[in-house]
Motif scaffolding. Structure first.
Motif, PDB file in Angstrom:
ATOM      1  N   SER A 166      44.178  42.858  46.287  1.00  0.00           N
ATOM      2  CA  SER A 166      44.604  41.768  45.418  1.00  0.00           C
ATOM      3  C   SER A 166      43.532  40.681  45.377  1.00  0.00           C
ATOM      4  O   SER A 166      42.971  40.324  46.408  1.00  0.00           O
ATOM      5  CB  SER A 166      45.913  41.192  45.948  1.00  0.00           C
ATOM      6  OG  SER A 166      46.387  40.221  45.059  1.00  0.00           O
ATOM      7  N   GLY A 167      43.225  40.199  44.183  1.00  0.00           N
ATOM      8  CA  GLY A 167      42.226  39.149  44.051  1.00  0.00           C
ATOM      9  C   GLY A 167      40.814  39.667  43.979  1.00  0.00           C
ATOM     10  O   GLY A 167      39.862  38.888  43.924  1.00  0.00           O
ATOM     11  N   GLY A 203      39.416  41.229  41.525  1.00  0.00           N
ATOM     12  CA  GLY A 203      38.798  41.071  40.204  1.00  0.00           C
ATOM     13  C   GLY A 203      39.159  42.152  39.198  1.00  0.00           C
ATOM     14  O   GLY A 203      38.539  42.244  38.143  1.00  0.00           O
ATOM     15  N   LYS A 204      40.196  42.948  39.497  1.00  0.00           N
ATOM     16  CA  LYS A 204      40.568  44.055  38.600  1.00  0.00           C
ATOM     17  C   LYS A 204      40.999  43.528  37.228  1.00  0.00           C
ATOM     18  O   LYS A 204      40.507  43.980  36.185  1.00  0.00           O
ATOM     19  CB  LYS A 204      41.732  44.865  39.213  1.00  0.00           C
ATOM     20  CG  LYS A 204      41.434  45.446  40.588  1.00  0.00           C
ATOM     21  CD  LYS A 204      42.564  46.303  41.095  1.00  0.00           C
ATOM     22  CE  LYS A 204      43.845  45.525  41.411  1.00  0.00           C
ATOM     23  NZ  LYS A 204      43.697  44.562  42.526  1.00  0.00           N
ATOM     24  N   THR A 205      41.943  42.577  37.271  1.00  0.00           N
ATOM     25  CA  THR A 205      42.451  42.036  36.009  1.00  0.00           C
ATOM     26  C   THR A 205      41.335  41.354  35.222  1.00  0.00           C
ATOM     27  O   THR A 205      41.194  41.549  34.017  1.00  0.00           O
ATOM     28  CB  THR A 205      43.586  41.039  36.293  1.00  0.00           C
ATOM     29  OG1 THR A 205      44.655  41.746  36.925  1.00  0.00           O
ATOM     30  CG2 THR A 205      44.087  40.388  35.024  1.00  0.00           C
ATOM     31  N   THR A 206      40.513  40.612  35.950  1.00  0.00           N
ATOM     32  CA  THR A 206      39.395  39.930  35.291  1.00  0.00           C
ATOM     33  C   THR A 206      38.500  40.939  34.577  1.00  0.00           C
ATOM     34  O   THR A 206      38.136  40.747  33.412  1.00  0.00           O
ATOM     35  CB  THR A 206      38.586  39.148  36.341  1.00  0.00           C
ATOM     36  OG1 THR A 206      39.477  38.286  37.047  1.00  0.00           O
ATOM     37  CG2 THR A 206      37.491  38.327  35.695  1.00  0.00           C
ATOM     38  N   HIS A 214      47.363  49.355  42.310  1.00  0.00           N
ATOM     39  CA  HIS A 214      47.396  49.316  43.778  1.00  0.00           C
ATOM     40  C   HIS A 214      48.018  50.587  44.307  1.00  0.00           C
ATOM     41  O   HIS A 214      48.024  50.846  45.489  1.00  0.00           O
ATOM     42  CB  HIS A 214      48.381  48.230  44.257  1.00  0.00           C
ATOM     43  CG  HIS A 214      47.909  46.841  44.088  1.00  0.00           C
ATOM     44  ND1 HIS A 214      46.816  46.364  44.723  1.00  0.00           N
ATOM     45  CD2 HIS A 214      48.414  45.807  43.383  1.00  0.00           C
ATOM     46  CE1 HIS A 214      46.672  45.081  44.413  1.00  0.00           C
ATOM     47  NE2 HIS A 214      47.638  44.732  43.586  1.00  0.00           N
ATOM     48  N   ARG A 222      50.182  34.189  32.035  1.00  0.00           N
ATOM     49  CA  ARG A 222      50.570  33.830  33.389  1.00  0.00           C
ATOM     50  C   ARG A 222      51.939  33.158  33.454  1.00  0.00           C
ATOM     51  O   ARG A 222      52.476  32.955  34.521  1.00  0.00           O
ATOM     52  CB  ARG A 222      49.499  32.939  34.011  1.00  0.00           C
ATOM     53  CG  ARG A 222      48.392  33.786  34.618  1.00  0.00           C
ATOM     54  CD  ARG A 222      47.600  32.998  35.618  1.00  0.00           C
ATOM     55  NE  ARG A 222      46.745  32.058  34.923  1.00  0.00           N
ATOM     56  CZ  ARG A 222      45.532  32.359  34.481  1.00  0.00           C
ATOM     57  NH1 ARG A 222      45.044  33.551  34.678  1.00  0.00           N
ATOM     58  NH2 ARG A 222      44.807  31.480  33.861  1.00  0.00           N
TER      59      ARG A 222
HETATM   60  N1  LIG Z   1      42.418  31.754  35.232  1.00  0.00           N
HETATM   61  C1  LIG Z   1      41.916  31.718  36.446  1.00  0.00           C
HETATM   62  N2  LIG Z   1      41.449  30.576  36.934  1.00  0.00           N
HETATM   63  C2  LIG Z   1      40.900  30.497  38.170  1.00  0.00           C
HETATM   64  N3  LIG Z   1      40.797  31.543  38.984  1.00  0.00           N
HETATM   65  C3  LIG Z   1      41.249  32.727  38.565  1.00  0.00           C
HETATM   66  C4  LIG Z   1      41.846  32.874  37.282  1.00  0.00           C
HETATM   67  N4  LIG Z   1      42.210  34.188  37.138  1.00  0.00           N
HETATM   68  C5  LIG Z   1      41.864  34.797  38.276  1.00  0.00           C
HETATM   69  N5  LIG Z   1      41.283  33.947  39.140  1.00  0.00           N
HETATM   70  C6  LIG Z   1      40.731  34.274  40.439  1.00  0.00           C
HETATM   71  O1  LIG Z   1      39.791  35.282  40.260  1.00  0.00           O
HETATM   72  C7  LIG Z   1      39.871  36.233  41.301  1.00  0.00           C
HETATM   73  C8  LIG Z   1      40.146  37.611  40.698  1.00  0.00           C
HETATM   74  O2  LIG Z   1      41.422  37.627  40.140  1.00  0.00           O
HETATM   75  P1  LIG Z   1      42.037  38.875  39.431  1.00  0.00           P
HETATM   76  O3  LIG Z   1      43.293  38.456  38.796  1.00  0.00           O
HETATM   77  O4  LIG Z   1      41.015  39.505  38.576  1.00  0.00           O
HETATM   78  O5  LIG Z   1      42.336  39.829  40.655  1.00  0.00           O
HETATM   79  P2  LIG Z   1      43.131  41.197  40.693  1.00  0.00           P
HETATM   80  O6  LIG Z   1      42.233  42.177  41.331  1.00  0.00           O
HETATM   81  O7  LIG Z   1      43.637  41.523  39.383  1.00  0.00           O
HETATM   82  O8  LIG Z   1      44.324  40.866  41.661  1.00  0.00           O
HETATM   83  P3  LIG Z   1      45.811  41.467  41.675  1.00  0.00           P
HETATM   84  O9  LIG Z   1      45.673  42.842  42.281  1.00  0.00           O
HETATM   85  O10 LIG Z   1      46.540  40.558  42.569  1.00  0.00           O
HETATM   86  O11 LIG Z   1      46.258  41.498  40.306  1.00  0.00           O
HETATM   87  C9  LIG Z   1      40.972  35.753  42.214  1.00  0.00           C
HETATM   88  O12 LIG Z   1      40.366  35.059  43.281  1.00  0.00           O
HETATM   89  C10 LIG Z   1      41.773  34.828  41.381  1.00  0.00           C
HETATM   90  O13 LIG Z   1      42.339  33.801  42.157  1.00  0.00           O
END
Ligand SMILES: Nc1ncnc2c1ncn2[C@@H]1O[C@H](COP(=O)(O)OP(=O)(O)OP(=O)(O)O)[C@@H](O)[C@H]1O
Ligand SMILES: [Mg+2]
Lengths: 230, 407
Positions: free
Chosen positions: A42-43, A45-48, A202, B406
């Motif tokens: 988690s966190g 960067g997958k969603t990003t 996940h 979100r």
């Molecule tokens: N809009 C935003 N503003 C600031 N920080 C962000 C934003 N979106 C994501 N982050 C940060 O960027 C990093 C990557 O987030 P992301 O959502 O891509 O993770 P993830 O792998 O999708 O996590 P998860 O498995 O929980 O969905 C995290 O540290 C998150 O806190």
């Protein structure tokens, strides 16, 4: 040519306040017909990454080429239109327009593409049958289970005949049976229509079905395995 | 487009109660506004038509008479004027008039009066003066008998058959003098007219102010078939007559009535403003809530490839559907009430009634059924609803889809 080519992608959130480095130099190529899972804690960067690959967000640095088109070169309106014709989306939940039926939801994207009415209907019904809810085409999302809703979302994503489909944790809200069913359907669509799927997860069961697993941690790709046999 | 209307329509009926409540706010505001405005405009129309029936839509005078209404600004009627006016279309009637102030006396009483020289036949056709006679009879034909207001007769202690002495200033400085038999006593709604007006045959009045030449007039009152053509007819008459004459519209002659209306109308508009602010706020907050609670849905629509420009239409349709439902129901409820009250006006009593009588107006509250009353209120509601969807429109064309996800 690869369908997607991501070159040295960086993403920094909150650049002015407290910067968060979500992606730190990602290079990734996706070929047609792939069934790829993006995994990582988690966190990580997958969603990003998926948002950037899907043209919902722009990288802070680096380039995304989709079949040779650099997404940076598109205006925001062109980008919307580009998504409409090239990219399919399945989100984690509440994908559908609640006041439209399964059929209308599927037709909706075809209407945006200006497909004629008759063809729209035909295609929507065909896809809804393919994802196994032929008997529920006139139900609204509220009258469908979570798994069924996700299947409609897959049907809608496929209906637009995109170059690839992005799915961010599509099974996160589903029980194991529905998860299995949805993956089966996605895999089948991948075989049948040769559609390219990229999904973040996940879930071990989802990873097990993937043909390729890209592992990401701290905004960097730390593993990339392909499984020929699947 | 049809799908967007369908989405908007179904969005509204997902939260039926809120939609009905919002539409009801529109219905109530429109209903009250229509009743209020119809009543206001009805009484304005009544005041104006009472005034116009006295003075005419237009009056032709010797140039300068309007500013200084002295008998020295009278003019001699020429046959050619009658021909000229007869040649203009849309004139229903021309009444010659001669007005002059004079002293009246009977026995020991004296009083200033306004002498109005009229053509009894034409005058009767115009405002049915013969019906206002309470004693004696309405004169016809050429003779020198006069009609007195009841208050004036009371003051002078006169009855029908008595002889009135008039003494005043004539045309070109001569002294006007005459003795007249009272043939009838009238009662008009206006106190002022009852206590100072003397009606006299036009010919007799002309002889009274200037016996040496016939045809002296102070005004020609012109009545129009279509009051809306006031300005164009005024111009036409001005062109047709030579520059010795001025053509004055009722708007100038009755400027005090128009002023009263203007002041009254401001208070009406303030009431309307309050009413509509409440209604607009109702629409605005509903549309805003609907937009905000569907942020995620809208974000998905934009993600999969819907242009924001089209998304905005959903919000516009939602607003318009609510306001159109409100408008239709509001019109349906208000129209029968207004039509009923137009044909069965509410009588006014007490002090208000007296005020009406002083303005020579029948003391009732007539409701206007003029199209502009309905149209203007409908347009206001539509414009307000468009304005109240402005914020959601701006929001939808700017919102960040990832932030919306979100929520
Ligand atoms: N809009 C935003 N503003 C600031 N920080 C962000 C934003 N979106 C994501 N982050 C940060 O960027 C990093 C990557 O987030 P992301 O959502 O891509 O993770 P993830 O792998 O999708 O996590 P998860 O498995 O929980 O969905 C995290 O540290 C998150 O806190
Ligand atoms: Mg995520």
């Amino acid at each position: 040519m690869s369908i997607i080519e991501a070159k040295n992608i960086y993403k920094v959130y909150n650049e002015t306040k407290v910067p968060v480095n979500a992606l730190n130099g990602v290079d990734l190529k996706i070929e047609e017909g792939e069934f790829t899972a993006i995994v990582g804690p988690s966190g990580s960067g997958k969603t990003t990454l998926l948002n950037i690959l899907g043209g919902l967000d722009l990288p802070s640095k680096g380039d995304i080429f989709i079949e040779g088109t650099n997404l940076k070169d598109l205006s925001s309106r062109q980008l919307i239109n580009f998504r409409l014709h090239n990219i399919g989306f399945v989100f984690q939940s509440y994908n559908l327009i609640p006041v439209l039926t399964a059929k209308e939801n599927t037709e909706f994207i075809l209407e945006l593409q200006k497909v004629p009415k008759k063809e729209r209907m035909q295609k929507a019904l065909e896809l809804l049958e393919a994802v196994g809810i032929a008997d529920k085409v006139d139900h609204k999302p509220g009258q469908l289970s979570g798994g069924q809703q996700q299947r409609v979302a897959v049907a809608r994503a496929l209906a637009s005949q995109p170059r690839f489909i992005i799915a961010d944790e599509p099974t996160a809200n589903l029980d194991s049976r529905s998860t299995n069913e949805l993956l089966e359907i996605m895999a089948e669509m991948n075989r049948k229509y040769h559609s390219t799927f990229i999904f973040a997860t996940h879930d071990q069961r989802v990873m097990d079905k993937a043909h390729r697993i890209v592992t990401i941690d701290d905004g960097k790709i730390i593993g990339d395995e392909t499984f020929k046999g699947r | 487009m049809r799908t967007l209307i369908k989405i908007a329509w179904r969005n509204l009926w997902r939260n039926r109660r809120r939609t009905i409540l919002t539409a009801s706010a529109v219905v109530l505001a429109l209903f009250l506004a229509l009743i209020m405005r119809s009543m206001q405009f009805g009484s304005y129309e009544q005041m104006i038509s009472a005034g116009v029936s006295q003075v005419g839509d237009l009056q032709v005078h010797d140039t300068g008479y309007q500013a200084n209404q002295s008998i020295d600004r009278a003019f001699f009627y020429r046959k050619s004027m009658g021909k000229t006016l007869a040649g203009i279309q849309g004139i229903t009637r021309v009444l010659p008039g001669l007005k002059t102030f004079s002293l009246s006396s009977y026995g020991k009483q004296t009083k200033g009066v306004l002498i109005s020289g009229i053509n009894p036949v034409l005058q009767n056709q115009q405002n049915h003066l013969s019906g206002k006679i309470i004693q004696g009879k309405y004169p016809t034909g050429d003779h020198n008998d006069v009609l007195l207001g009841d208050k004036l007769a009371e003051f002078l202690k006169m009855k029908v058959g008595d002889t009135l002495v008039l003494l005043g200033q004539g045309y070109r400085g001569i002294t006007a003098y005459g003795i007249y038999k009272v043939s009838g006593i009238f009662h008009l709604p206006s106190l002022q007219m009852n206590s100072e007006l003397v009606y006299m045959n036009l010919k007799a009045a002309q002889d009274f102010v200037y016996p040496y030449q016939s045809g002296l007039l102070t005004s020609l009152s012109v009545f129009l078939k279509d009051p809306a053509k006031l300005e164009s007819k005024k111009k036409e008459i001005e062109h047709a007559l030579d520059s010795d004459f001025e053509v004055i519209s009722w708007k100038t002659m009755l400027s005090d009535i128009l002023q009263t209306i203007k002041v009254d109308n401001i208070s009406g508009q303030i009431m309307l403003l309050i009413l509509y602010i409440i209604a607009a706020f109702g629409i605005f907050s509903t549309i805003l809530m609907m937009t905000m609670e569907k942020r995620r849905q809208y974000a998905i629509m934009v993600s999969i490839g819907m242009e924001r420009r089209r998304l905005v239409w959903v919000s516009i349709f939602e607003t318009f559907i609510i306001s159109i439902i409100g408008i239709i129901i509001g019109l349906l409820l208000a129209s029968p009430v207004i039509y009923y009250l137009h044909f069965h006006p509410i009588p006014i009593t007490g002090d208000m009634a007296k005020m009406y009588l002083e303005f020579n107006i029948e003391p009732v509250l007539p409701f206007s059924i003029k199209a502009h009353v309905f149209l203007s209120q409908t347009i206001i509601v539509l414009v307000l609803s468009l304005l109240s969807s402005l914020y959601p429109i701006i929001y939808l064309s700017r919102f960040n889809i990832l932030n919306a996800f979100r929520h």
